[in-house]
Design a protein around this motif. Structure first.
Motif, mmCIF file in Angstrom:
data_model
loop_
_atom_site.group_PDB
_atom_site.id
_atom_site.type_symbol
_atom_site.label_atom_id
_atom_site.label_comp_id
_atom_site.label_asym_id
_atom_site.label_seq_id
_atom_site.Cartn_x
_atom_site.Cartn_y
_atom_site.Cartn_z
ATOM 1 N N GLU A 34 -77.224 -19.357 -0.510
ATOM 2 C CA GLU A 34 -75.983 -19.605 -1.251
ATOM 3 C C GLU A 34 -75.436 -18.308 -1.857
ATOM 4 O OE1 GLU A 34 -74.450 -22.368 -4.937
ATOM 5 O OE2 GLU A 34 -76.239 -23.015 -3.847
ATOM 6 N N GLN A 76 -73.914 -16.215 0.867
ATOM 7 C CA GLN A 76 -72.600 -16.764 1.234
ATOM 8 C C GLN A 76 -71.535 -16.256 0.257
ATOM 9 O OE1 GLN A 76 -71.711 -19.070 3.905
ATOM 10 N NE2 GLN A 76 -69.748 -18.251 3.268
ATOM 11 N N PRO A 112 -75.674 -17.016 6.228
ATOM 12 C CA PRO A 112 -74.375 -17.550 6.655
ATOM 13 C C PRO A 112 -73.841 -16.848 7.900
ATOM 14 C CG PRO A 112 -74.163 -16.303 4.603
ATOM 15 C CD PRO A 112 -75.624 -16.385 4.916
#
Length: 169
Positions: free
Chosen positions: A107, A110, A135
């Motif tokens: 996360e 990203q 990602p």
């Protein structure tokens, strides 16, 4: 003085796997040595889950932990509410660092992808089972500036590449 550089530092498998059950799905000591060499003396930015998977602050580095938990505290670390806030800490005042490293997890990568100018990637040349992925990103936005090919062990050992990518301007 030049402006600080924000870099992503990641090890990922061919299928973009970066973790499984909050741990690395491989044992690759040369990658850990490279991680230490690159990050020593710099800021490292990580998500709360990544910090908790490491289980301690890494010596010789300034740790910035990104979390949405407003009461989260770790003695000796800086806690930030967003990746933007973390990168601001790295680039201002007495805390300013010429290169800061975003070290995960998925996360945080990203969120940081659009803000970073460089990526240090350990490309592991096989697929692994995992539950955390790096990602997807547009390869055309990046220029490969170096690649070192290595193999762990003998001829049939794990092949991995140390790759440095710079964002095209």
């Amino acid at each position: 003085m030049s402006s600080p550089r924000f870099s992503i530092l990641v090890a990922m498998a061919k299928n973009r796997v970066i973790g499984k059950n909050n741990a690395l799905p491989w044992q690759l000591s040369p990658d850990l040595k490279r991680f230490k060499q690159l990050t020593m003396g710099h800021h490292i930015v990580m998500g709360r889950k990544t910090y908790e998977s490491i289980g301690r602050l890494l010596p010789g580095r300034t740790s910035i932990i990104v979390t949405r938990q407003p009461d989260y505290q770790v003695p000796g670390a800086i806690v930030a509410g967003s990746i933007a806030e973390a990168l601001k800490v790295c680039s201002e005042g007495k805390e300013m660092d010429q290169e800061s490293f975003v070290i995960g997890g998925a996360e945080i990568y990203q969120q940081a992808l659009g803000l970073c100018q460089r990526m240090y990637v350990t490309e592991i040349q096989q697929e692994f089972d995992g539950d955390a992925l790096f990602p997807e990103f547009d390869q055309q936005e990046w220029r490969e500036i170096s690649r070192e090919k290595h193999r762990l062990g003998e001829d049939d050992g794990l092949e991995y590449h140390f790759v440095v990518l710079d964002r095209r301007t």
